[in-house]
Design an enzyme around this catalytic site. Structure first.
Site, PDB file in Angstrom:
ATOM      1  N   VAL A  17       0.839  -1.212   0.000  1.00 42.13           N
ATOM      2  CA  VAL A  17       0.000   0.000   0.000  1.00 42.13           C
ATOM      3  C   VAL A  17       0.870   1.258   0.000  1.00 42.13           C
ATOM      4  CG1 VAL A  17      -1.692   1.364   1.304  1.00 42.13           C
ATOM      5  CG2 VAL A  17      -1.922  -1.114   1.196  1.00 42.13           C
ATOM      6  N   ASP A  36      10.694   3.434   5.785  1.00 40.65           N
ATOM      7  CA  ASP A  36      10.447   2.075   6.260  1.00 40.65           C
ATOM      8  C   ASP A  36      11.536   1.702   7.255  1.00 40.65           C
ATOM      9  OD1 ASP A  36       8.510  -0.298   5.029  1.00 40.65           O
ATOM     10  OD2 ASP A  36      10.256  -1.057   6.112  1.00 40.65           O
ATOM     11  N   LYS A  41      15.260  -2.982   2.371  1.00 35.20           N
ATOM     12  CA  LYS A  41      14.168  -2.595   1.466  1.00 35.20           C
ATOM     13  C   LYS A  41      14.396  -1.165   0.962  1.00 35.20           C
ATOM     14  CE  LYS A  41       9.803  -3.560   2.731  1.00 35.20           C
ATOM     15  NZ  LYS A  41       8.579  -3.294   3.494  1.00 35.20           N
ATOM     16  N   LEU A 148      -7.533  -0.405  -2.685  1.00 35.80           N
ATOM     17  CA  LEU A 148      -6.797  -0.899  -3.849  1.00 35.80           C
ATOM     18  C   LEU A 148      -6.893  -2.412  -3.942  1.00 35.80           C
ATOM     19  CD1 LEU A 148      -3.509   1.156  -3.317  1.00 35.80           C
ATOM     20  CD2 LEU A 148      -5.557   1.817  -4.578  1.00 35.80           C
ATOM     21  N   GLU A 150      -5.022  -5.812  -5.369  1.00 31.65           N
ATOM     22  CA  GLU A 150      -3.725  -6.268  -5.867  1.00 31.65           C
ATOM     23  C   GLU A 150      -3.861  -6.605  -7.344  1.00 31.65           C
ATOM     24  OE1 GLU A 150      -1.634  -9.215  -3.613  1.00 31.65           O
ATOM     25  OE2 GLU A 150      -2.337  -8.346  -1.726  1.00 31.65           O
ATOM     26  N   ASN A 205     -15.387  -4.728   2.602  1.00 33.15           N
ATOM     27  CA  ASN A 205     -14.728  -6.012   2.380  1.00 33.15           C
ATOM     28  C   ASN A 205     -15.603  -7.174   2.863  1.00 33.15           C
ATOM     29  OD1 ASN A 205     -12.587  -4.987   1.060  1.00 33.15           O
ATOM     30  ND2 ASN A 205     -11.088  -5.262   2.689  1.00 33.15           N
ATOM     31  N   LEU A 247     -19.640 -11.795  -8.480  1.00 31.02           N
ATOM     32  CA  LEU A 247     -20.570 -12.930  -8.469  1.00 31.02           C
ATOM     33  C   LEU A 247     -19.934 -14.100  -9.206  1.00 31.02           C
ATOM     34  CD1 LEU A 247     -24.115 -11.347  -9.105  1.00 31.02           C
ATOM     35  CD2 LEU A 247     -23.227 -12.334  -6.982  1.00 31.02           C
ATOM     36  N   GLY A 254      -9.404 -15.466  -1.144  1.00 34.55           N
ATOM     37  CA  GLY A 254      -8.209 -15.420  -0.296  1.00 34.55           C
ATOM     38  C   GLY A 254      -7.632 -14.026  -0.298  1.00 34.55           C
ATOM     39  N   CYS A 257      -6.663  -9.309   2.516  1.00 35.42           N
ATOM     40  CA  CYS A 257      -7.710  -8.433   3.066  1.00 35.42           C
ATOM     41  C   CYS A 257      -8.997  -9.150   3.442  1.00 35.42           C
ATOM     42  CB  CYS A 257      -8.038  -7.333   2.066  1.00 35.42           C
ATOM     43  SG  CYS A 257      -6.785  -6.066   2.023  1.00 35.42           S
TER      44      CYS A 257
HETATM   45  C1  UDX Z   1      -9.612  -6.706  -1.874  1.00 34.81           C
HETATM   46  C2  UDX Z   1     -10.614  -5.573  -2.121  1.00 34.81           C
HETATM   47  O1  UDX Z   1     -11.222  -5.760  -3.417  1.00 34.81           O
HETATM   48  C3  UDX Z   1      -9.928  -4.234  -2.038  1.00 34.81           C
HETATM   49  O2  UDX Z   1     -10.886  -3.197  -2.175  1.00 34.81           O
HETATM   50  C4  UDX Z   1      -9.237  -4.123  -0.672  1.00 34.81           C
HETATM   51  O3  UDX Z   1      -8.514  -2.935  -0.592  1.00 34.81           O
HETATM   52  C5  UDX Z   1      -8.283  -5.297  -0.447  1.00 34.81           C
HETATM   53  O4  UDX Z   1      -8.999  -6.528  -0.622  1.00 34.81           O
HETATM   54  P1  UDX Z   1      -7.715  -7.964  -3.226  1.00 34.81           P
HETATM   55  O5  UDX Z   1      -7.466  -8.736  -1.976  1.00 34.81           O
HETATM   56  O6  UDX Z   1      -6.536  -7.430  -3.975  1.00 34.81           O
HETATM   57  O7  UDX Z   1      -8.645  -6.697  -2.924  1.00 34.81           O
HETATM   58  O8  UDX Z   1      -8.484  -8.929  -4.217  1.00 34.81           O
HETATM   59  P2  UDX Z   1      -9.869  -9.013  -5.008  1.00 34.81           P
HETATM   60  O9  UDX Z   1      -9.610  -8.826  -6.450  1.00 34.81           O
HETATM   61  O10 UDX Z   1     -10.912  -8.185  -4.401  1.00 34.81           O
HETATM   62  O11 UDX Z   1     -10.189 -10.579  -4.819  1.00 34.81           O
HETATM   63  C6  UDX Z   1     -10.195 -11.174  -3.516  1.00 34.81           C
HETATM   64  C7  UDX Z   1     -10.487 -12.656  -3.610  1.00 34.81           C
HETATM   65  O12 UDX Z   1     -11.840 -12.877  -3.985  1.00 34.81           O
HETATM   66  C8  UDX Z   1      -9.633 -13.429  -4.610  1.00 34.81           C
HETATM   67  O13 UDX Z   1      -9.219 -14.649  -4.016  1.00 34.81           O
HETATM   68  C9  UDX Z   1     -10.585 -13.694  -5.767  1.00 34.81           C
HETATM   69  O14 UDX Z   1     -10.265 -14.866  -6.474  1.00 34.81           O
HETATM   70  C10 UDX Z   1     -11.912 -13.840  -5.030  1.00 34.81           C
HETATM   71  N1  UDX Z   1     -13.079 -13.521  -5.856  1.00 34.81           N
HETATM   72  C11 UDX Z   1     -13.303 -12.253  -6.288  1.00 34.81           C
HETATM   73  C12 UDX Z   1     -14.016 -14.522  -6.136  1.00 34.81           C
HETATM   74  O15 UDX Z   1     -13.832 -15.680  -5.727  1.00 34.81           O
HETATM   75  N2  UDX Z   1     -15.123 -14.198  -6.855  1.00 34.81           N
HETATM   76  C13 UDX Z   1     -15.376 -12.937  -7.306  1.00 34.81           C
HETATM   77  O16 UDX Z   1     -16.424 -12.734  -7.933  1.00 34.81           O
HETATM   78  C14 UDX Z   1     -14.431 -11.941  -7.019  1.00 34.81           C
END
Ligand code: UDX
Length: 434
Positions: A17, A36, A41, A148, A150, A205, A247, A254, A257
């Protein structure tokens, strides 16, 4: 006043972040000092070496190197910067509550001198801002949670849906200053109080996780009743009150977050005396979803003892090497528990996988992982998996069986390539139809 005449922006904690925030503010024309505690790093960032796999980030850092300064020296940061963006991590503690020790150690370093504005990007439990304000009354405090994703963090930073800014009445001037920084990005500005801002992050989240567990349960019912969950999700998503995003069924969510924040919200509610029933189900469904693949394999192969199972994709989602809470961790352990021999491949998470997946042979190419396997499970939908020579892979496997854990591949094409294909929640798809 031009941006160069302003005091530099301070960023504390140069993890994922912090680095994205620092690089993006520099791209917007600001001078940034990022600090940091980890010397190596900071040294490597000064040399322009970026170890985080995030599209666009390396270029952004190189392009703005004259405006981006990395240091380990907190005093230097406090002397030069007034706005301090706190981006340290708040991992789950043994109890599951957020571990705020890094936030506390930053607080211990910051003087309560009335000169600084602390902008909290780290995810903290609602109420944390109020506590910090009480402890450090000379400091202006603004909550500004990050949303954000990833793999698209730079893009998300530059084009936010919304920017949430929370502050008490006393700190409204500081809140406006933070709002001015984000205004050029065009997202809706949500100006609110500190606790509501902190809650927006956790609730967002938790809600997105709930949608995923919901569609996963719908997928499981589809398997029982012969419906196709991708059709169901499409039909649901066209209702504007529902919308099409998040959906996609699969083998569980996973990342750093969702699992952490859902649990943190559940515990936070519990700590204050409220039993958040729904989140218990969201967590349990997600855990079970990672394991359902094992029963699917058993149905096809009888016993898994001595069977060679290939996992394609190990990161928690594509475009990252992050394996935190990845479904591959639970799945590989369960498969090994059933006596299977597990081989795996991931385009970028190979090094992480070698440390995190003991007993799993991590291959250098997908073809190597597939050769001689009794089954393959597509765990993470890396785009390159679409272009594999699947017919060649089928011929090289002991048994061409694929469980597509993300409904990513074309079922009919896979069957034509010689595979027995099974997705998630799509019982009729990819099988020989009458
Ligand atoms: C998430 C939030 O989207 C973001 O706003 C927050 O700041 C941090 O956590 P991120 O962890 O990067 O972001 O991943 P994201 O793309 O949201 O996906 C999270 C998980 O959900 C992944 O394992 C993905 O495979 C799963 N996922 C997502 C599903 O299984 N189905 C979906 O429809 C969407």
């Amino acid at each position: 006043m031009s941006s160069n005449e302003r005091a530099p922006i301070g960023v504390i904690g140069v993890g994922w972040v912090g680095l994205v925030t620092a690089a993006c503010f520099a791209e917007l024309g600001h001078e940034v000092i990022a600090r940091d505690v980890v010397e190596e790093k900071v040294e490597s960032l000064r040399r322009g070496e970026v170890t985080i796999h995030e599209p666009g980030l390396v270029d952004l850092i190189a392009r703005n190197s004259d405006r981006l300064h990395f240091t380990t020296d907190m005093a230097e940061l406090l002397n030069r910067a007034r706005l301090l963006f706190v981006c340290v991590d708040t991992p789950p503690s043994y109890s599951g509550d957020a571990d705020l020790s890094r936030v506390r150690s930053v607080m211990a370093d910051i003087k309560d001198d009335g000169d600084h504005v602390l902008v909290m990007k780290s995810t903290v439990p609602p109420g944390t801002g109020e506590t910090i304000r009480r402890d450090l009354p000379g400091l202006a405090y603004v909550s500004c949670p990050e949303f954000l994703k990833e793999g698209s963090a730079v893009e998300d930073f530059m084009h936010p849906d919304r920017v949430v800014i929370g502050a008490s009445d006393r700190d409204q001037a500081a809140a406006r200053e933070v709002a001015d920084l984000y205004r050029p990005l065009g997202g809706e500005l949500v100006m609110t109080d500190t606790s509501s801002s902190e809650m927006i992050k956790l609730a967002s989240n938790a809600y997105l996780s709930t949608r995923i567990s919901f569609i996963n349960e719908i997928a499981n019912v589809c398997e029982e009743v012969g419906a196709d969950v991708t059709e169901v999700a499409r039909g649901m998503g066209l209702d504007q009150r529902i919308g099409p995003q998040f959906l996609r069924p699969g083998i569980g969510f996973g990342g750093s977050c969702f699992p952490k924040d859902v649990n943190a919200l559940k515990l936070l509610a519990g700590n204050s005396g409220y039993h958040f029933q729904l989140l218990n189900a969201v967590i349990e469904v997600n855990e079970l979803q990672k394991r359902r693949v094992v029963s699917k394999l058993v149905r096809h192969l009888d016993s898994l003892v001595g069977k060679r199972v290939a996992l394609l994709g190990l990161a928690f989602k594509p475009d990252t090497d992050d394996m935190r809470e990845a479904s591959s961790l639970v799945l590989s352990a369960r498969l090994r528990g059933e006596g299977a021999e597990v081989v795996a491949y991931d385009p970028v998470a190979r090094e992480n996988a070698r440390t995190l997946l003991p007993g799993v042979e991590v291959m250098v190419t997908a073809e190597q992982a597939l050769e001689g396997a009794d089954a393959v499970v597509l765990v993470t939908e890396w785009p390159e998996f679409r272009d594999l020579d699947w017919a060649g892979a089928a011929a090289s496997m002991r048994r061409p069986l694929i469980i597509d854990g993300r409904n990513f591949l074309d079922a009919d094409a896979m069957r034509q390539a010689g595979f027995t294909y099974e997705g998630i929640g799509r019982p009729g798809v990819g099988t020989e139809r009458e």
